[in-house]
Design a protein around this motif. Structure first.
Motif, PDB file in Angstrom:
ATOM      1  N   TYR A 133      77.355  -4.507 -10.464  1.00 38.29           N
ATOM      2  CA  TYR A 133      76.896  -3.243  -9.879  1.00 38.29           C
ATOM      3  C   TYR A 133      77.141  -3.222  -8.374  1.00 38.29           C
ATOM      4  O   TYR A 133      76.727  -4.123  -7.646  1.00 38.29           O
ATOM      5  N   GLY A 153      77.118   0.228  -6.856  1.00 37.71           N
ATOM      6  CA  GLY A 153      76.600   1.509  -6.413  1.00 37.71           C
ATOM      7  C   GLY A 153      77.642   2.577  -6.209  1.00 37.71           C
ATOM      8  O   GLY A 153      77.424   3.520  -5.438  1.00 37.71           O
ATOM      9  N   ASP A 154      78.791   2.479  -6.896  1.00 37.26           N
ATOM     10  CA  ASP A 154      79.800   3.520  -6.746  1.00 37.26           C
ATOM     11  C   ASP A 154      79.404   4.767  -7.532  1.00 37.26           C
ATOM     12  O   ASP A 154      78.370   4.805  -8.208  1.00 37.26           O
ATOM     13  N   GLN A 200      78.898   4.400 -11.423  1.00 30.68           N
ATOM     14  CA  GLN A 200      77.705   3.634 -11.750  1.00 30.68           C
ATOM     15  C   GLN A 200      76.439   4.426 -11.456  1.00 30.68           C
ATOM     16  O   GLN A 200      75.452   4.329 -12.185  1.00 30.68           O
ATOM     17  N   THR A 201      76.470   5.217 -10.405  1.00 30.57           N
ATOM     18  CA  THR A 201      75.321   6.062 -10.085  1.00 30.57           C
ATOM     19  C   THR A 201      75.082   7.097 -11.173  1.00 30.57           C
ATOM     20  O   THR A 201      73.934   7.352 -11.576  1.00 30.57           O
ATOM     21  N   ILE A 224      73.438   5.434 -14.130  1.00 31.87           N
ATOM     22  CA  ILE A 224      72.017   5.162 -13.909  1.00 31.87           C
ATOM     23  C   ILE A 224      71.187   6.399 -14.206  1.00 31.87           C
ATOM     24  O   ILE A 224      70.133   6.332 -14.856  1.00 31.87           O
ATOM     25  N   ARG A 273      68.570  -2.587 -10.791  1.00 29.83           N
ATOM     26  CA  ARG A 273      69.976  -2.238 -10.596  1.00 29.83           C
ATOM     27  C   ARG A 273      70.241  -1.808  -9.161  1.00 29.83           C
ATOM     28  O   ARG A 273      71.233  -2.234  -8.552  1.00 29.83           O
ATOM     29  N   LEU A 274      69.367  -0.992  -8.597  1.00 34.22           N
ATOM     30  CA  LEU A 274      69.571  -0.529  -7.224  1.00 34.22           C
ATOM     31  C   LEU A 274      69.468  -1.664  -6.207  1.00 34.22           C
ATOM     32  O   LEU A 274      70.092  -1.610  -5.147  1.00 34.22           O
ATOM     33  N   THR A 275      68.672  -2.687  -6.523  1.00 34.60           N
ATOM     34  CA  THR A 275      68.502  -3.803  -5.583  1.00 34.60           C
ATOM     35  C   THR A 275      69.490  -4.936  -5.827  1.00 34.60           C
ATOM     36  O   THR A 275      69.451  -5.944  -5.104  1.00 34.60           O
ATOM     37  N   THR A 276      70.382  -4.792  -6.781  1.00 36.08           N
ATOM     38  CA  THR A 276      71.345  -5.847  -7.091  1.00 36.08           C
ATOM     39  C   THR A 276      72.151  -6.292  -5.871  1.00 36.08           C
ATOM     40  O   THR A 276      72.337  -7.503  -5.659  1.00 36.08           O
ATOM     41  N   PRO A 277      72.660  -5.364  -5.042  1.00 35.73           N
ATOM     42  CA  PRO A 277      73.409  -5.826  -3.850  1.00 35.73           C
ATOM     43  C   PRO A 277      72.592  -6.733  -2.940  1.00 35.73           C
ATOM     44  O   PRO A 277      73.151  -7.620  -2.279  1.00 35.73           O
TER      45      PRO A 277
END
Length: 359
Positions: free
Chosen positions: A73, A75-76, A79-80, A83, A131-135
């Motif tokens: 993931y 956040g492109d 992928q957004t 989600i 998922r949002l915090t994966t980076p």
């Protein structure tokens, strides 16, 4: 597994589903449905042991797989959109409808709290946040140690149940470890010696839970209360030690279960591709059986026989809900395309791959 390892990345799209992961989704979904069905019988020793054993590792198992499948993931745009269509929309549908159902059956004028998931929808909220915090977990120097510290410390403070934050933070280490898994690491679990040891560990854990769980406080395995809150009533040190024990047991039993999952494609593989619908739909069935027909109340006097029948029926129902007709009927509802909501793509981006929330 070194915490300095970088999460595996790929440059090519994932075009085919992995049979091993779909088989894993199938078996963990059976545990989910059985566990939720036995919730009504936890006062009976015969059901309490099975329930405790399932809850010791079925969500750690599910969360770790979720982390593994989310490791790409970034956040492109694509992928957004996924989600929103596969997590946000199903979350709102399930949480709103279930709170309405409970309000109808209990006849209580409680306010609607759509951002405070009460049951099934918590996992979709968790996947959304993770998922949002994966980076972040990809960038940290010591991600696993950090996630474990967060899990241990969160029980010391009051955390609001917005999007199930207490559980999200409690289960966080399993997600982060999943991010740092690789196919090669999963393959190592298939070593015959490890599989024999895994079978013994899972069997021993089951017998231990069956024998001793009658005196345990089951709320520990729900991962949502403060340590000093009823019914836990633990000191800070006792709470962190108990949470640490649950983390250790969760990891050991999860990897033991993963080592026993078949690698080859079989009849469980195709069913495992559609566990998303089983996860969402079985909750409605349990609510109706409990409140409309009072099935569980009627079965309780029969003791162990009632628990056994419940397990058998849960397995049958879970398999039915994973068949193709249910995915065909409910896909437009739970996974809308929402093309009207998003801008059209101007370039092709790398897909997420096989999402565990659909399994």
């Amino acid at each position: 597994m070194s915490q300095h390892d970088s999460p595996p990345t790929t440059t090519a799209p994932t075009k085919e589903r992995v049979a091993y992961l779909d088989n894993a989704r199938y078996w963990v979904m059976l545990l989910v449905v059985i566990g939720h069905s036995l919730t009504q019988f936890t006062q009976m020793d015969s059901a309490r042991g099975v329930y405790t054993w399932i809850y010791a590792f079925h969500m750690p198992f599910f969360v770790l797989i979720s982390g593994y499948t989310a490791r790409h993931y970034m956040g492109d745009a694509r992928q957004t959109r996924r989600i929103v269509s596969t997590l946000v929309v199903p979350y709102l549908i399930v949480e709103i409808s279930m709170q309405m159902i409970m309000r109808y059956y209990t006849d209580k004028p409680d306010p609607y709290m759509f951002l405070s998931p009460q049951w099934l929808a918590w996992f979709m909220a968790a996947l959304f946040v993770w998922r949002l915090t994966t980076p972040i977990w990809r960038a940290l120097k010591y991600p696993i140690a950090t996630s474990i510290a967060i899990s241990l410390l969160v029980g010391l403070i009051e955390v609001p149940n917005v999007l199930a934050l207490p559980k999200i933070l409690g289960f966080l280490p399993f997600y982060v470890v999943g991010l740092y898994m690789s196919r090669e690491r999963f393959e190592r679990l298939a070593d015959p010696r490890i599989r024999i040891a895994s079978a013994l560990v899972l069997t021993g854990a089951f017998l231990y839970c069956y024998r001793y769980s009658s005196s345990w406080t089951l709320d520990w395995v729900l991962w949502k209360q403060r340590y000093d809150e009823e019914p836990l009533l633990a000191s800070p040190l006792e709470g962190m030690l108990q949470r640490g024990e649950l983390l250790l047991v969760g990891f050991v039993l999860t990897f033991a279960a993963l080592s026993l999952i078949p690698r080859r494609r079989s009849w469980t593989t195709s069913l495992g591709e559609r566990t998303f619908y089983c996860y969402l739909l079985h909750g409605y069935l349990i609510l109706i059986l409990r409140h409309q027909f009072e099935v569980f109340d009627r079965l309780q006097p029969y003791g162990a026989e009632a628990a056994l029948v419940t397990i058998i029926v849960a397995v049958v129902v879970a398999n039915l809900l994973m068949t193709k007709p249910f995915s065909v009927v409910f896909r437009p509802i739970f996974e809308p395309r929402l093309t009207w909501l998003f801008r059209s793509e101007t370039r092709v981006t790398k897909p997420v791959g096989n999402d565990v929330e659909k399994g």
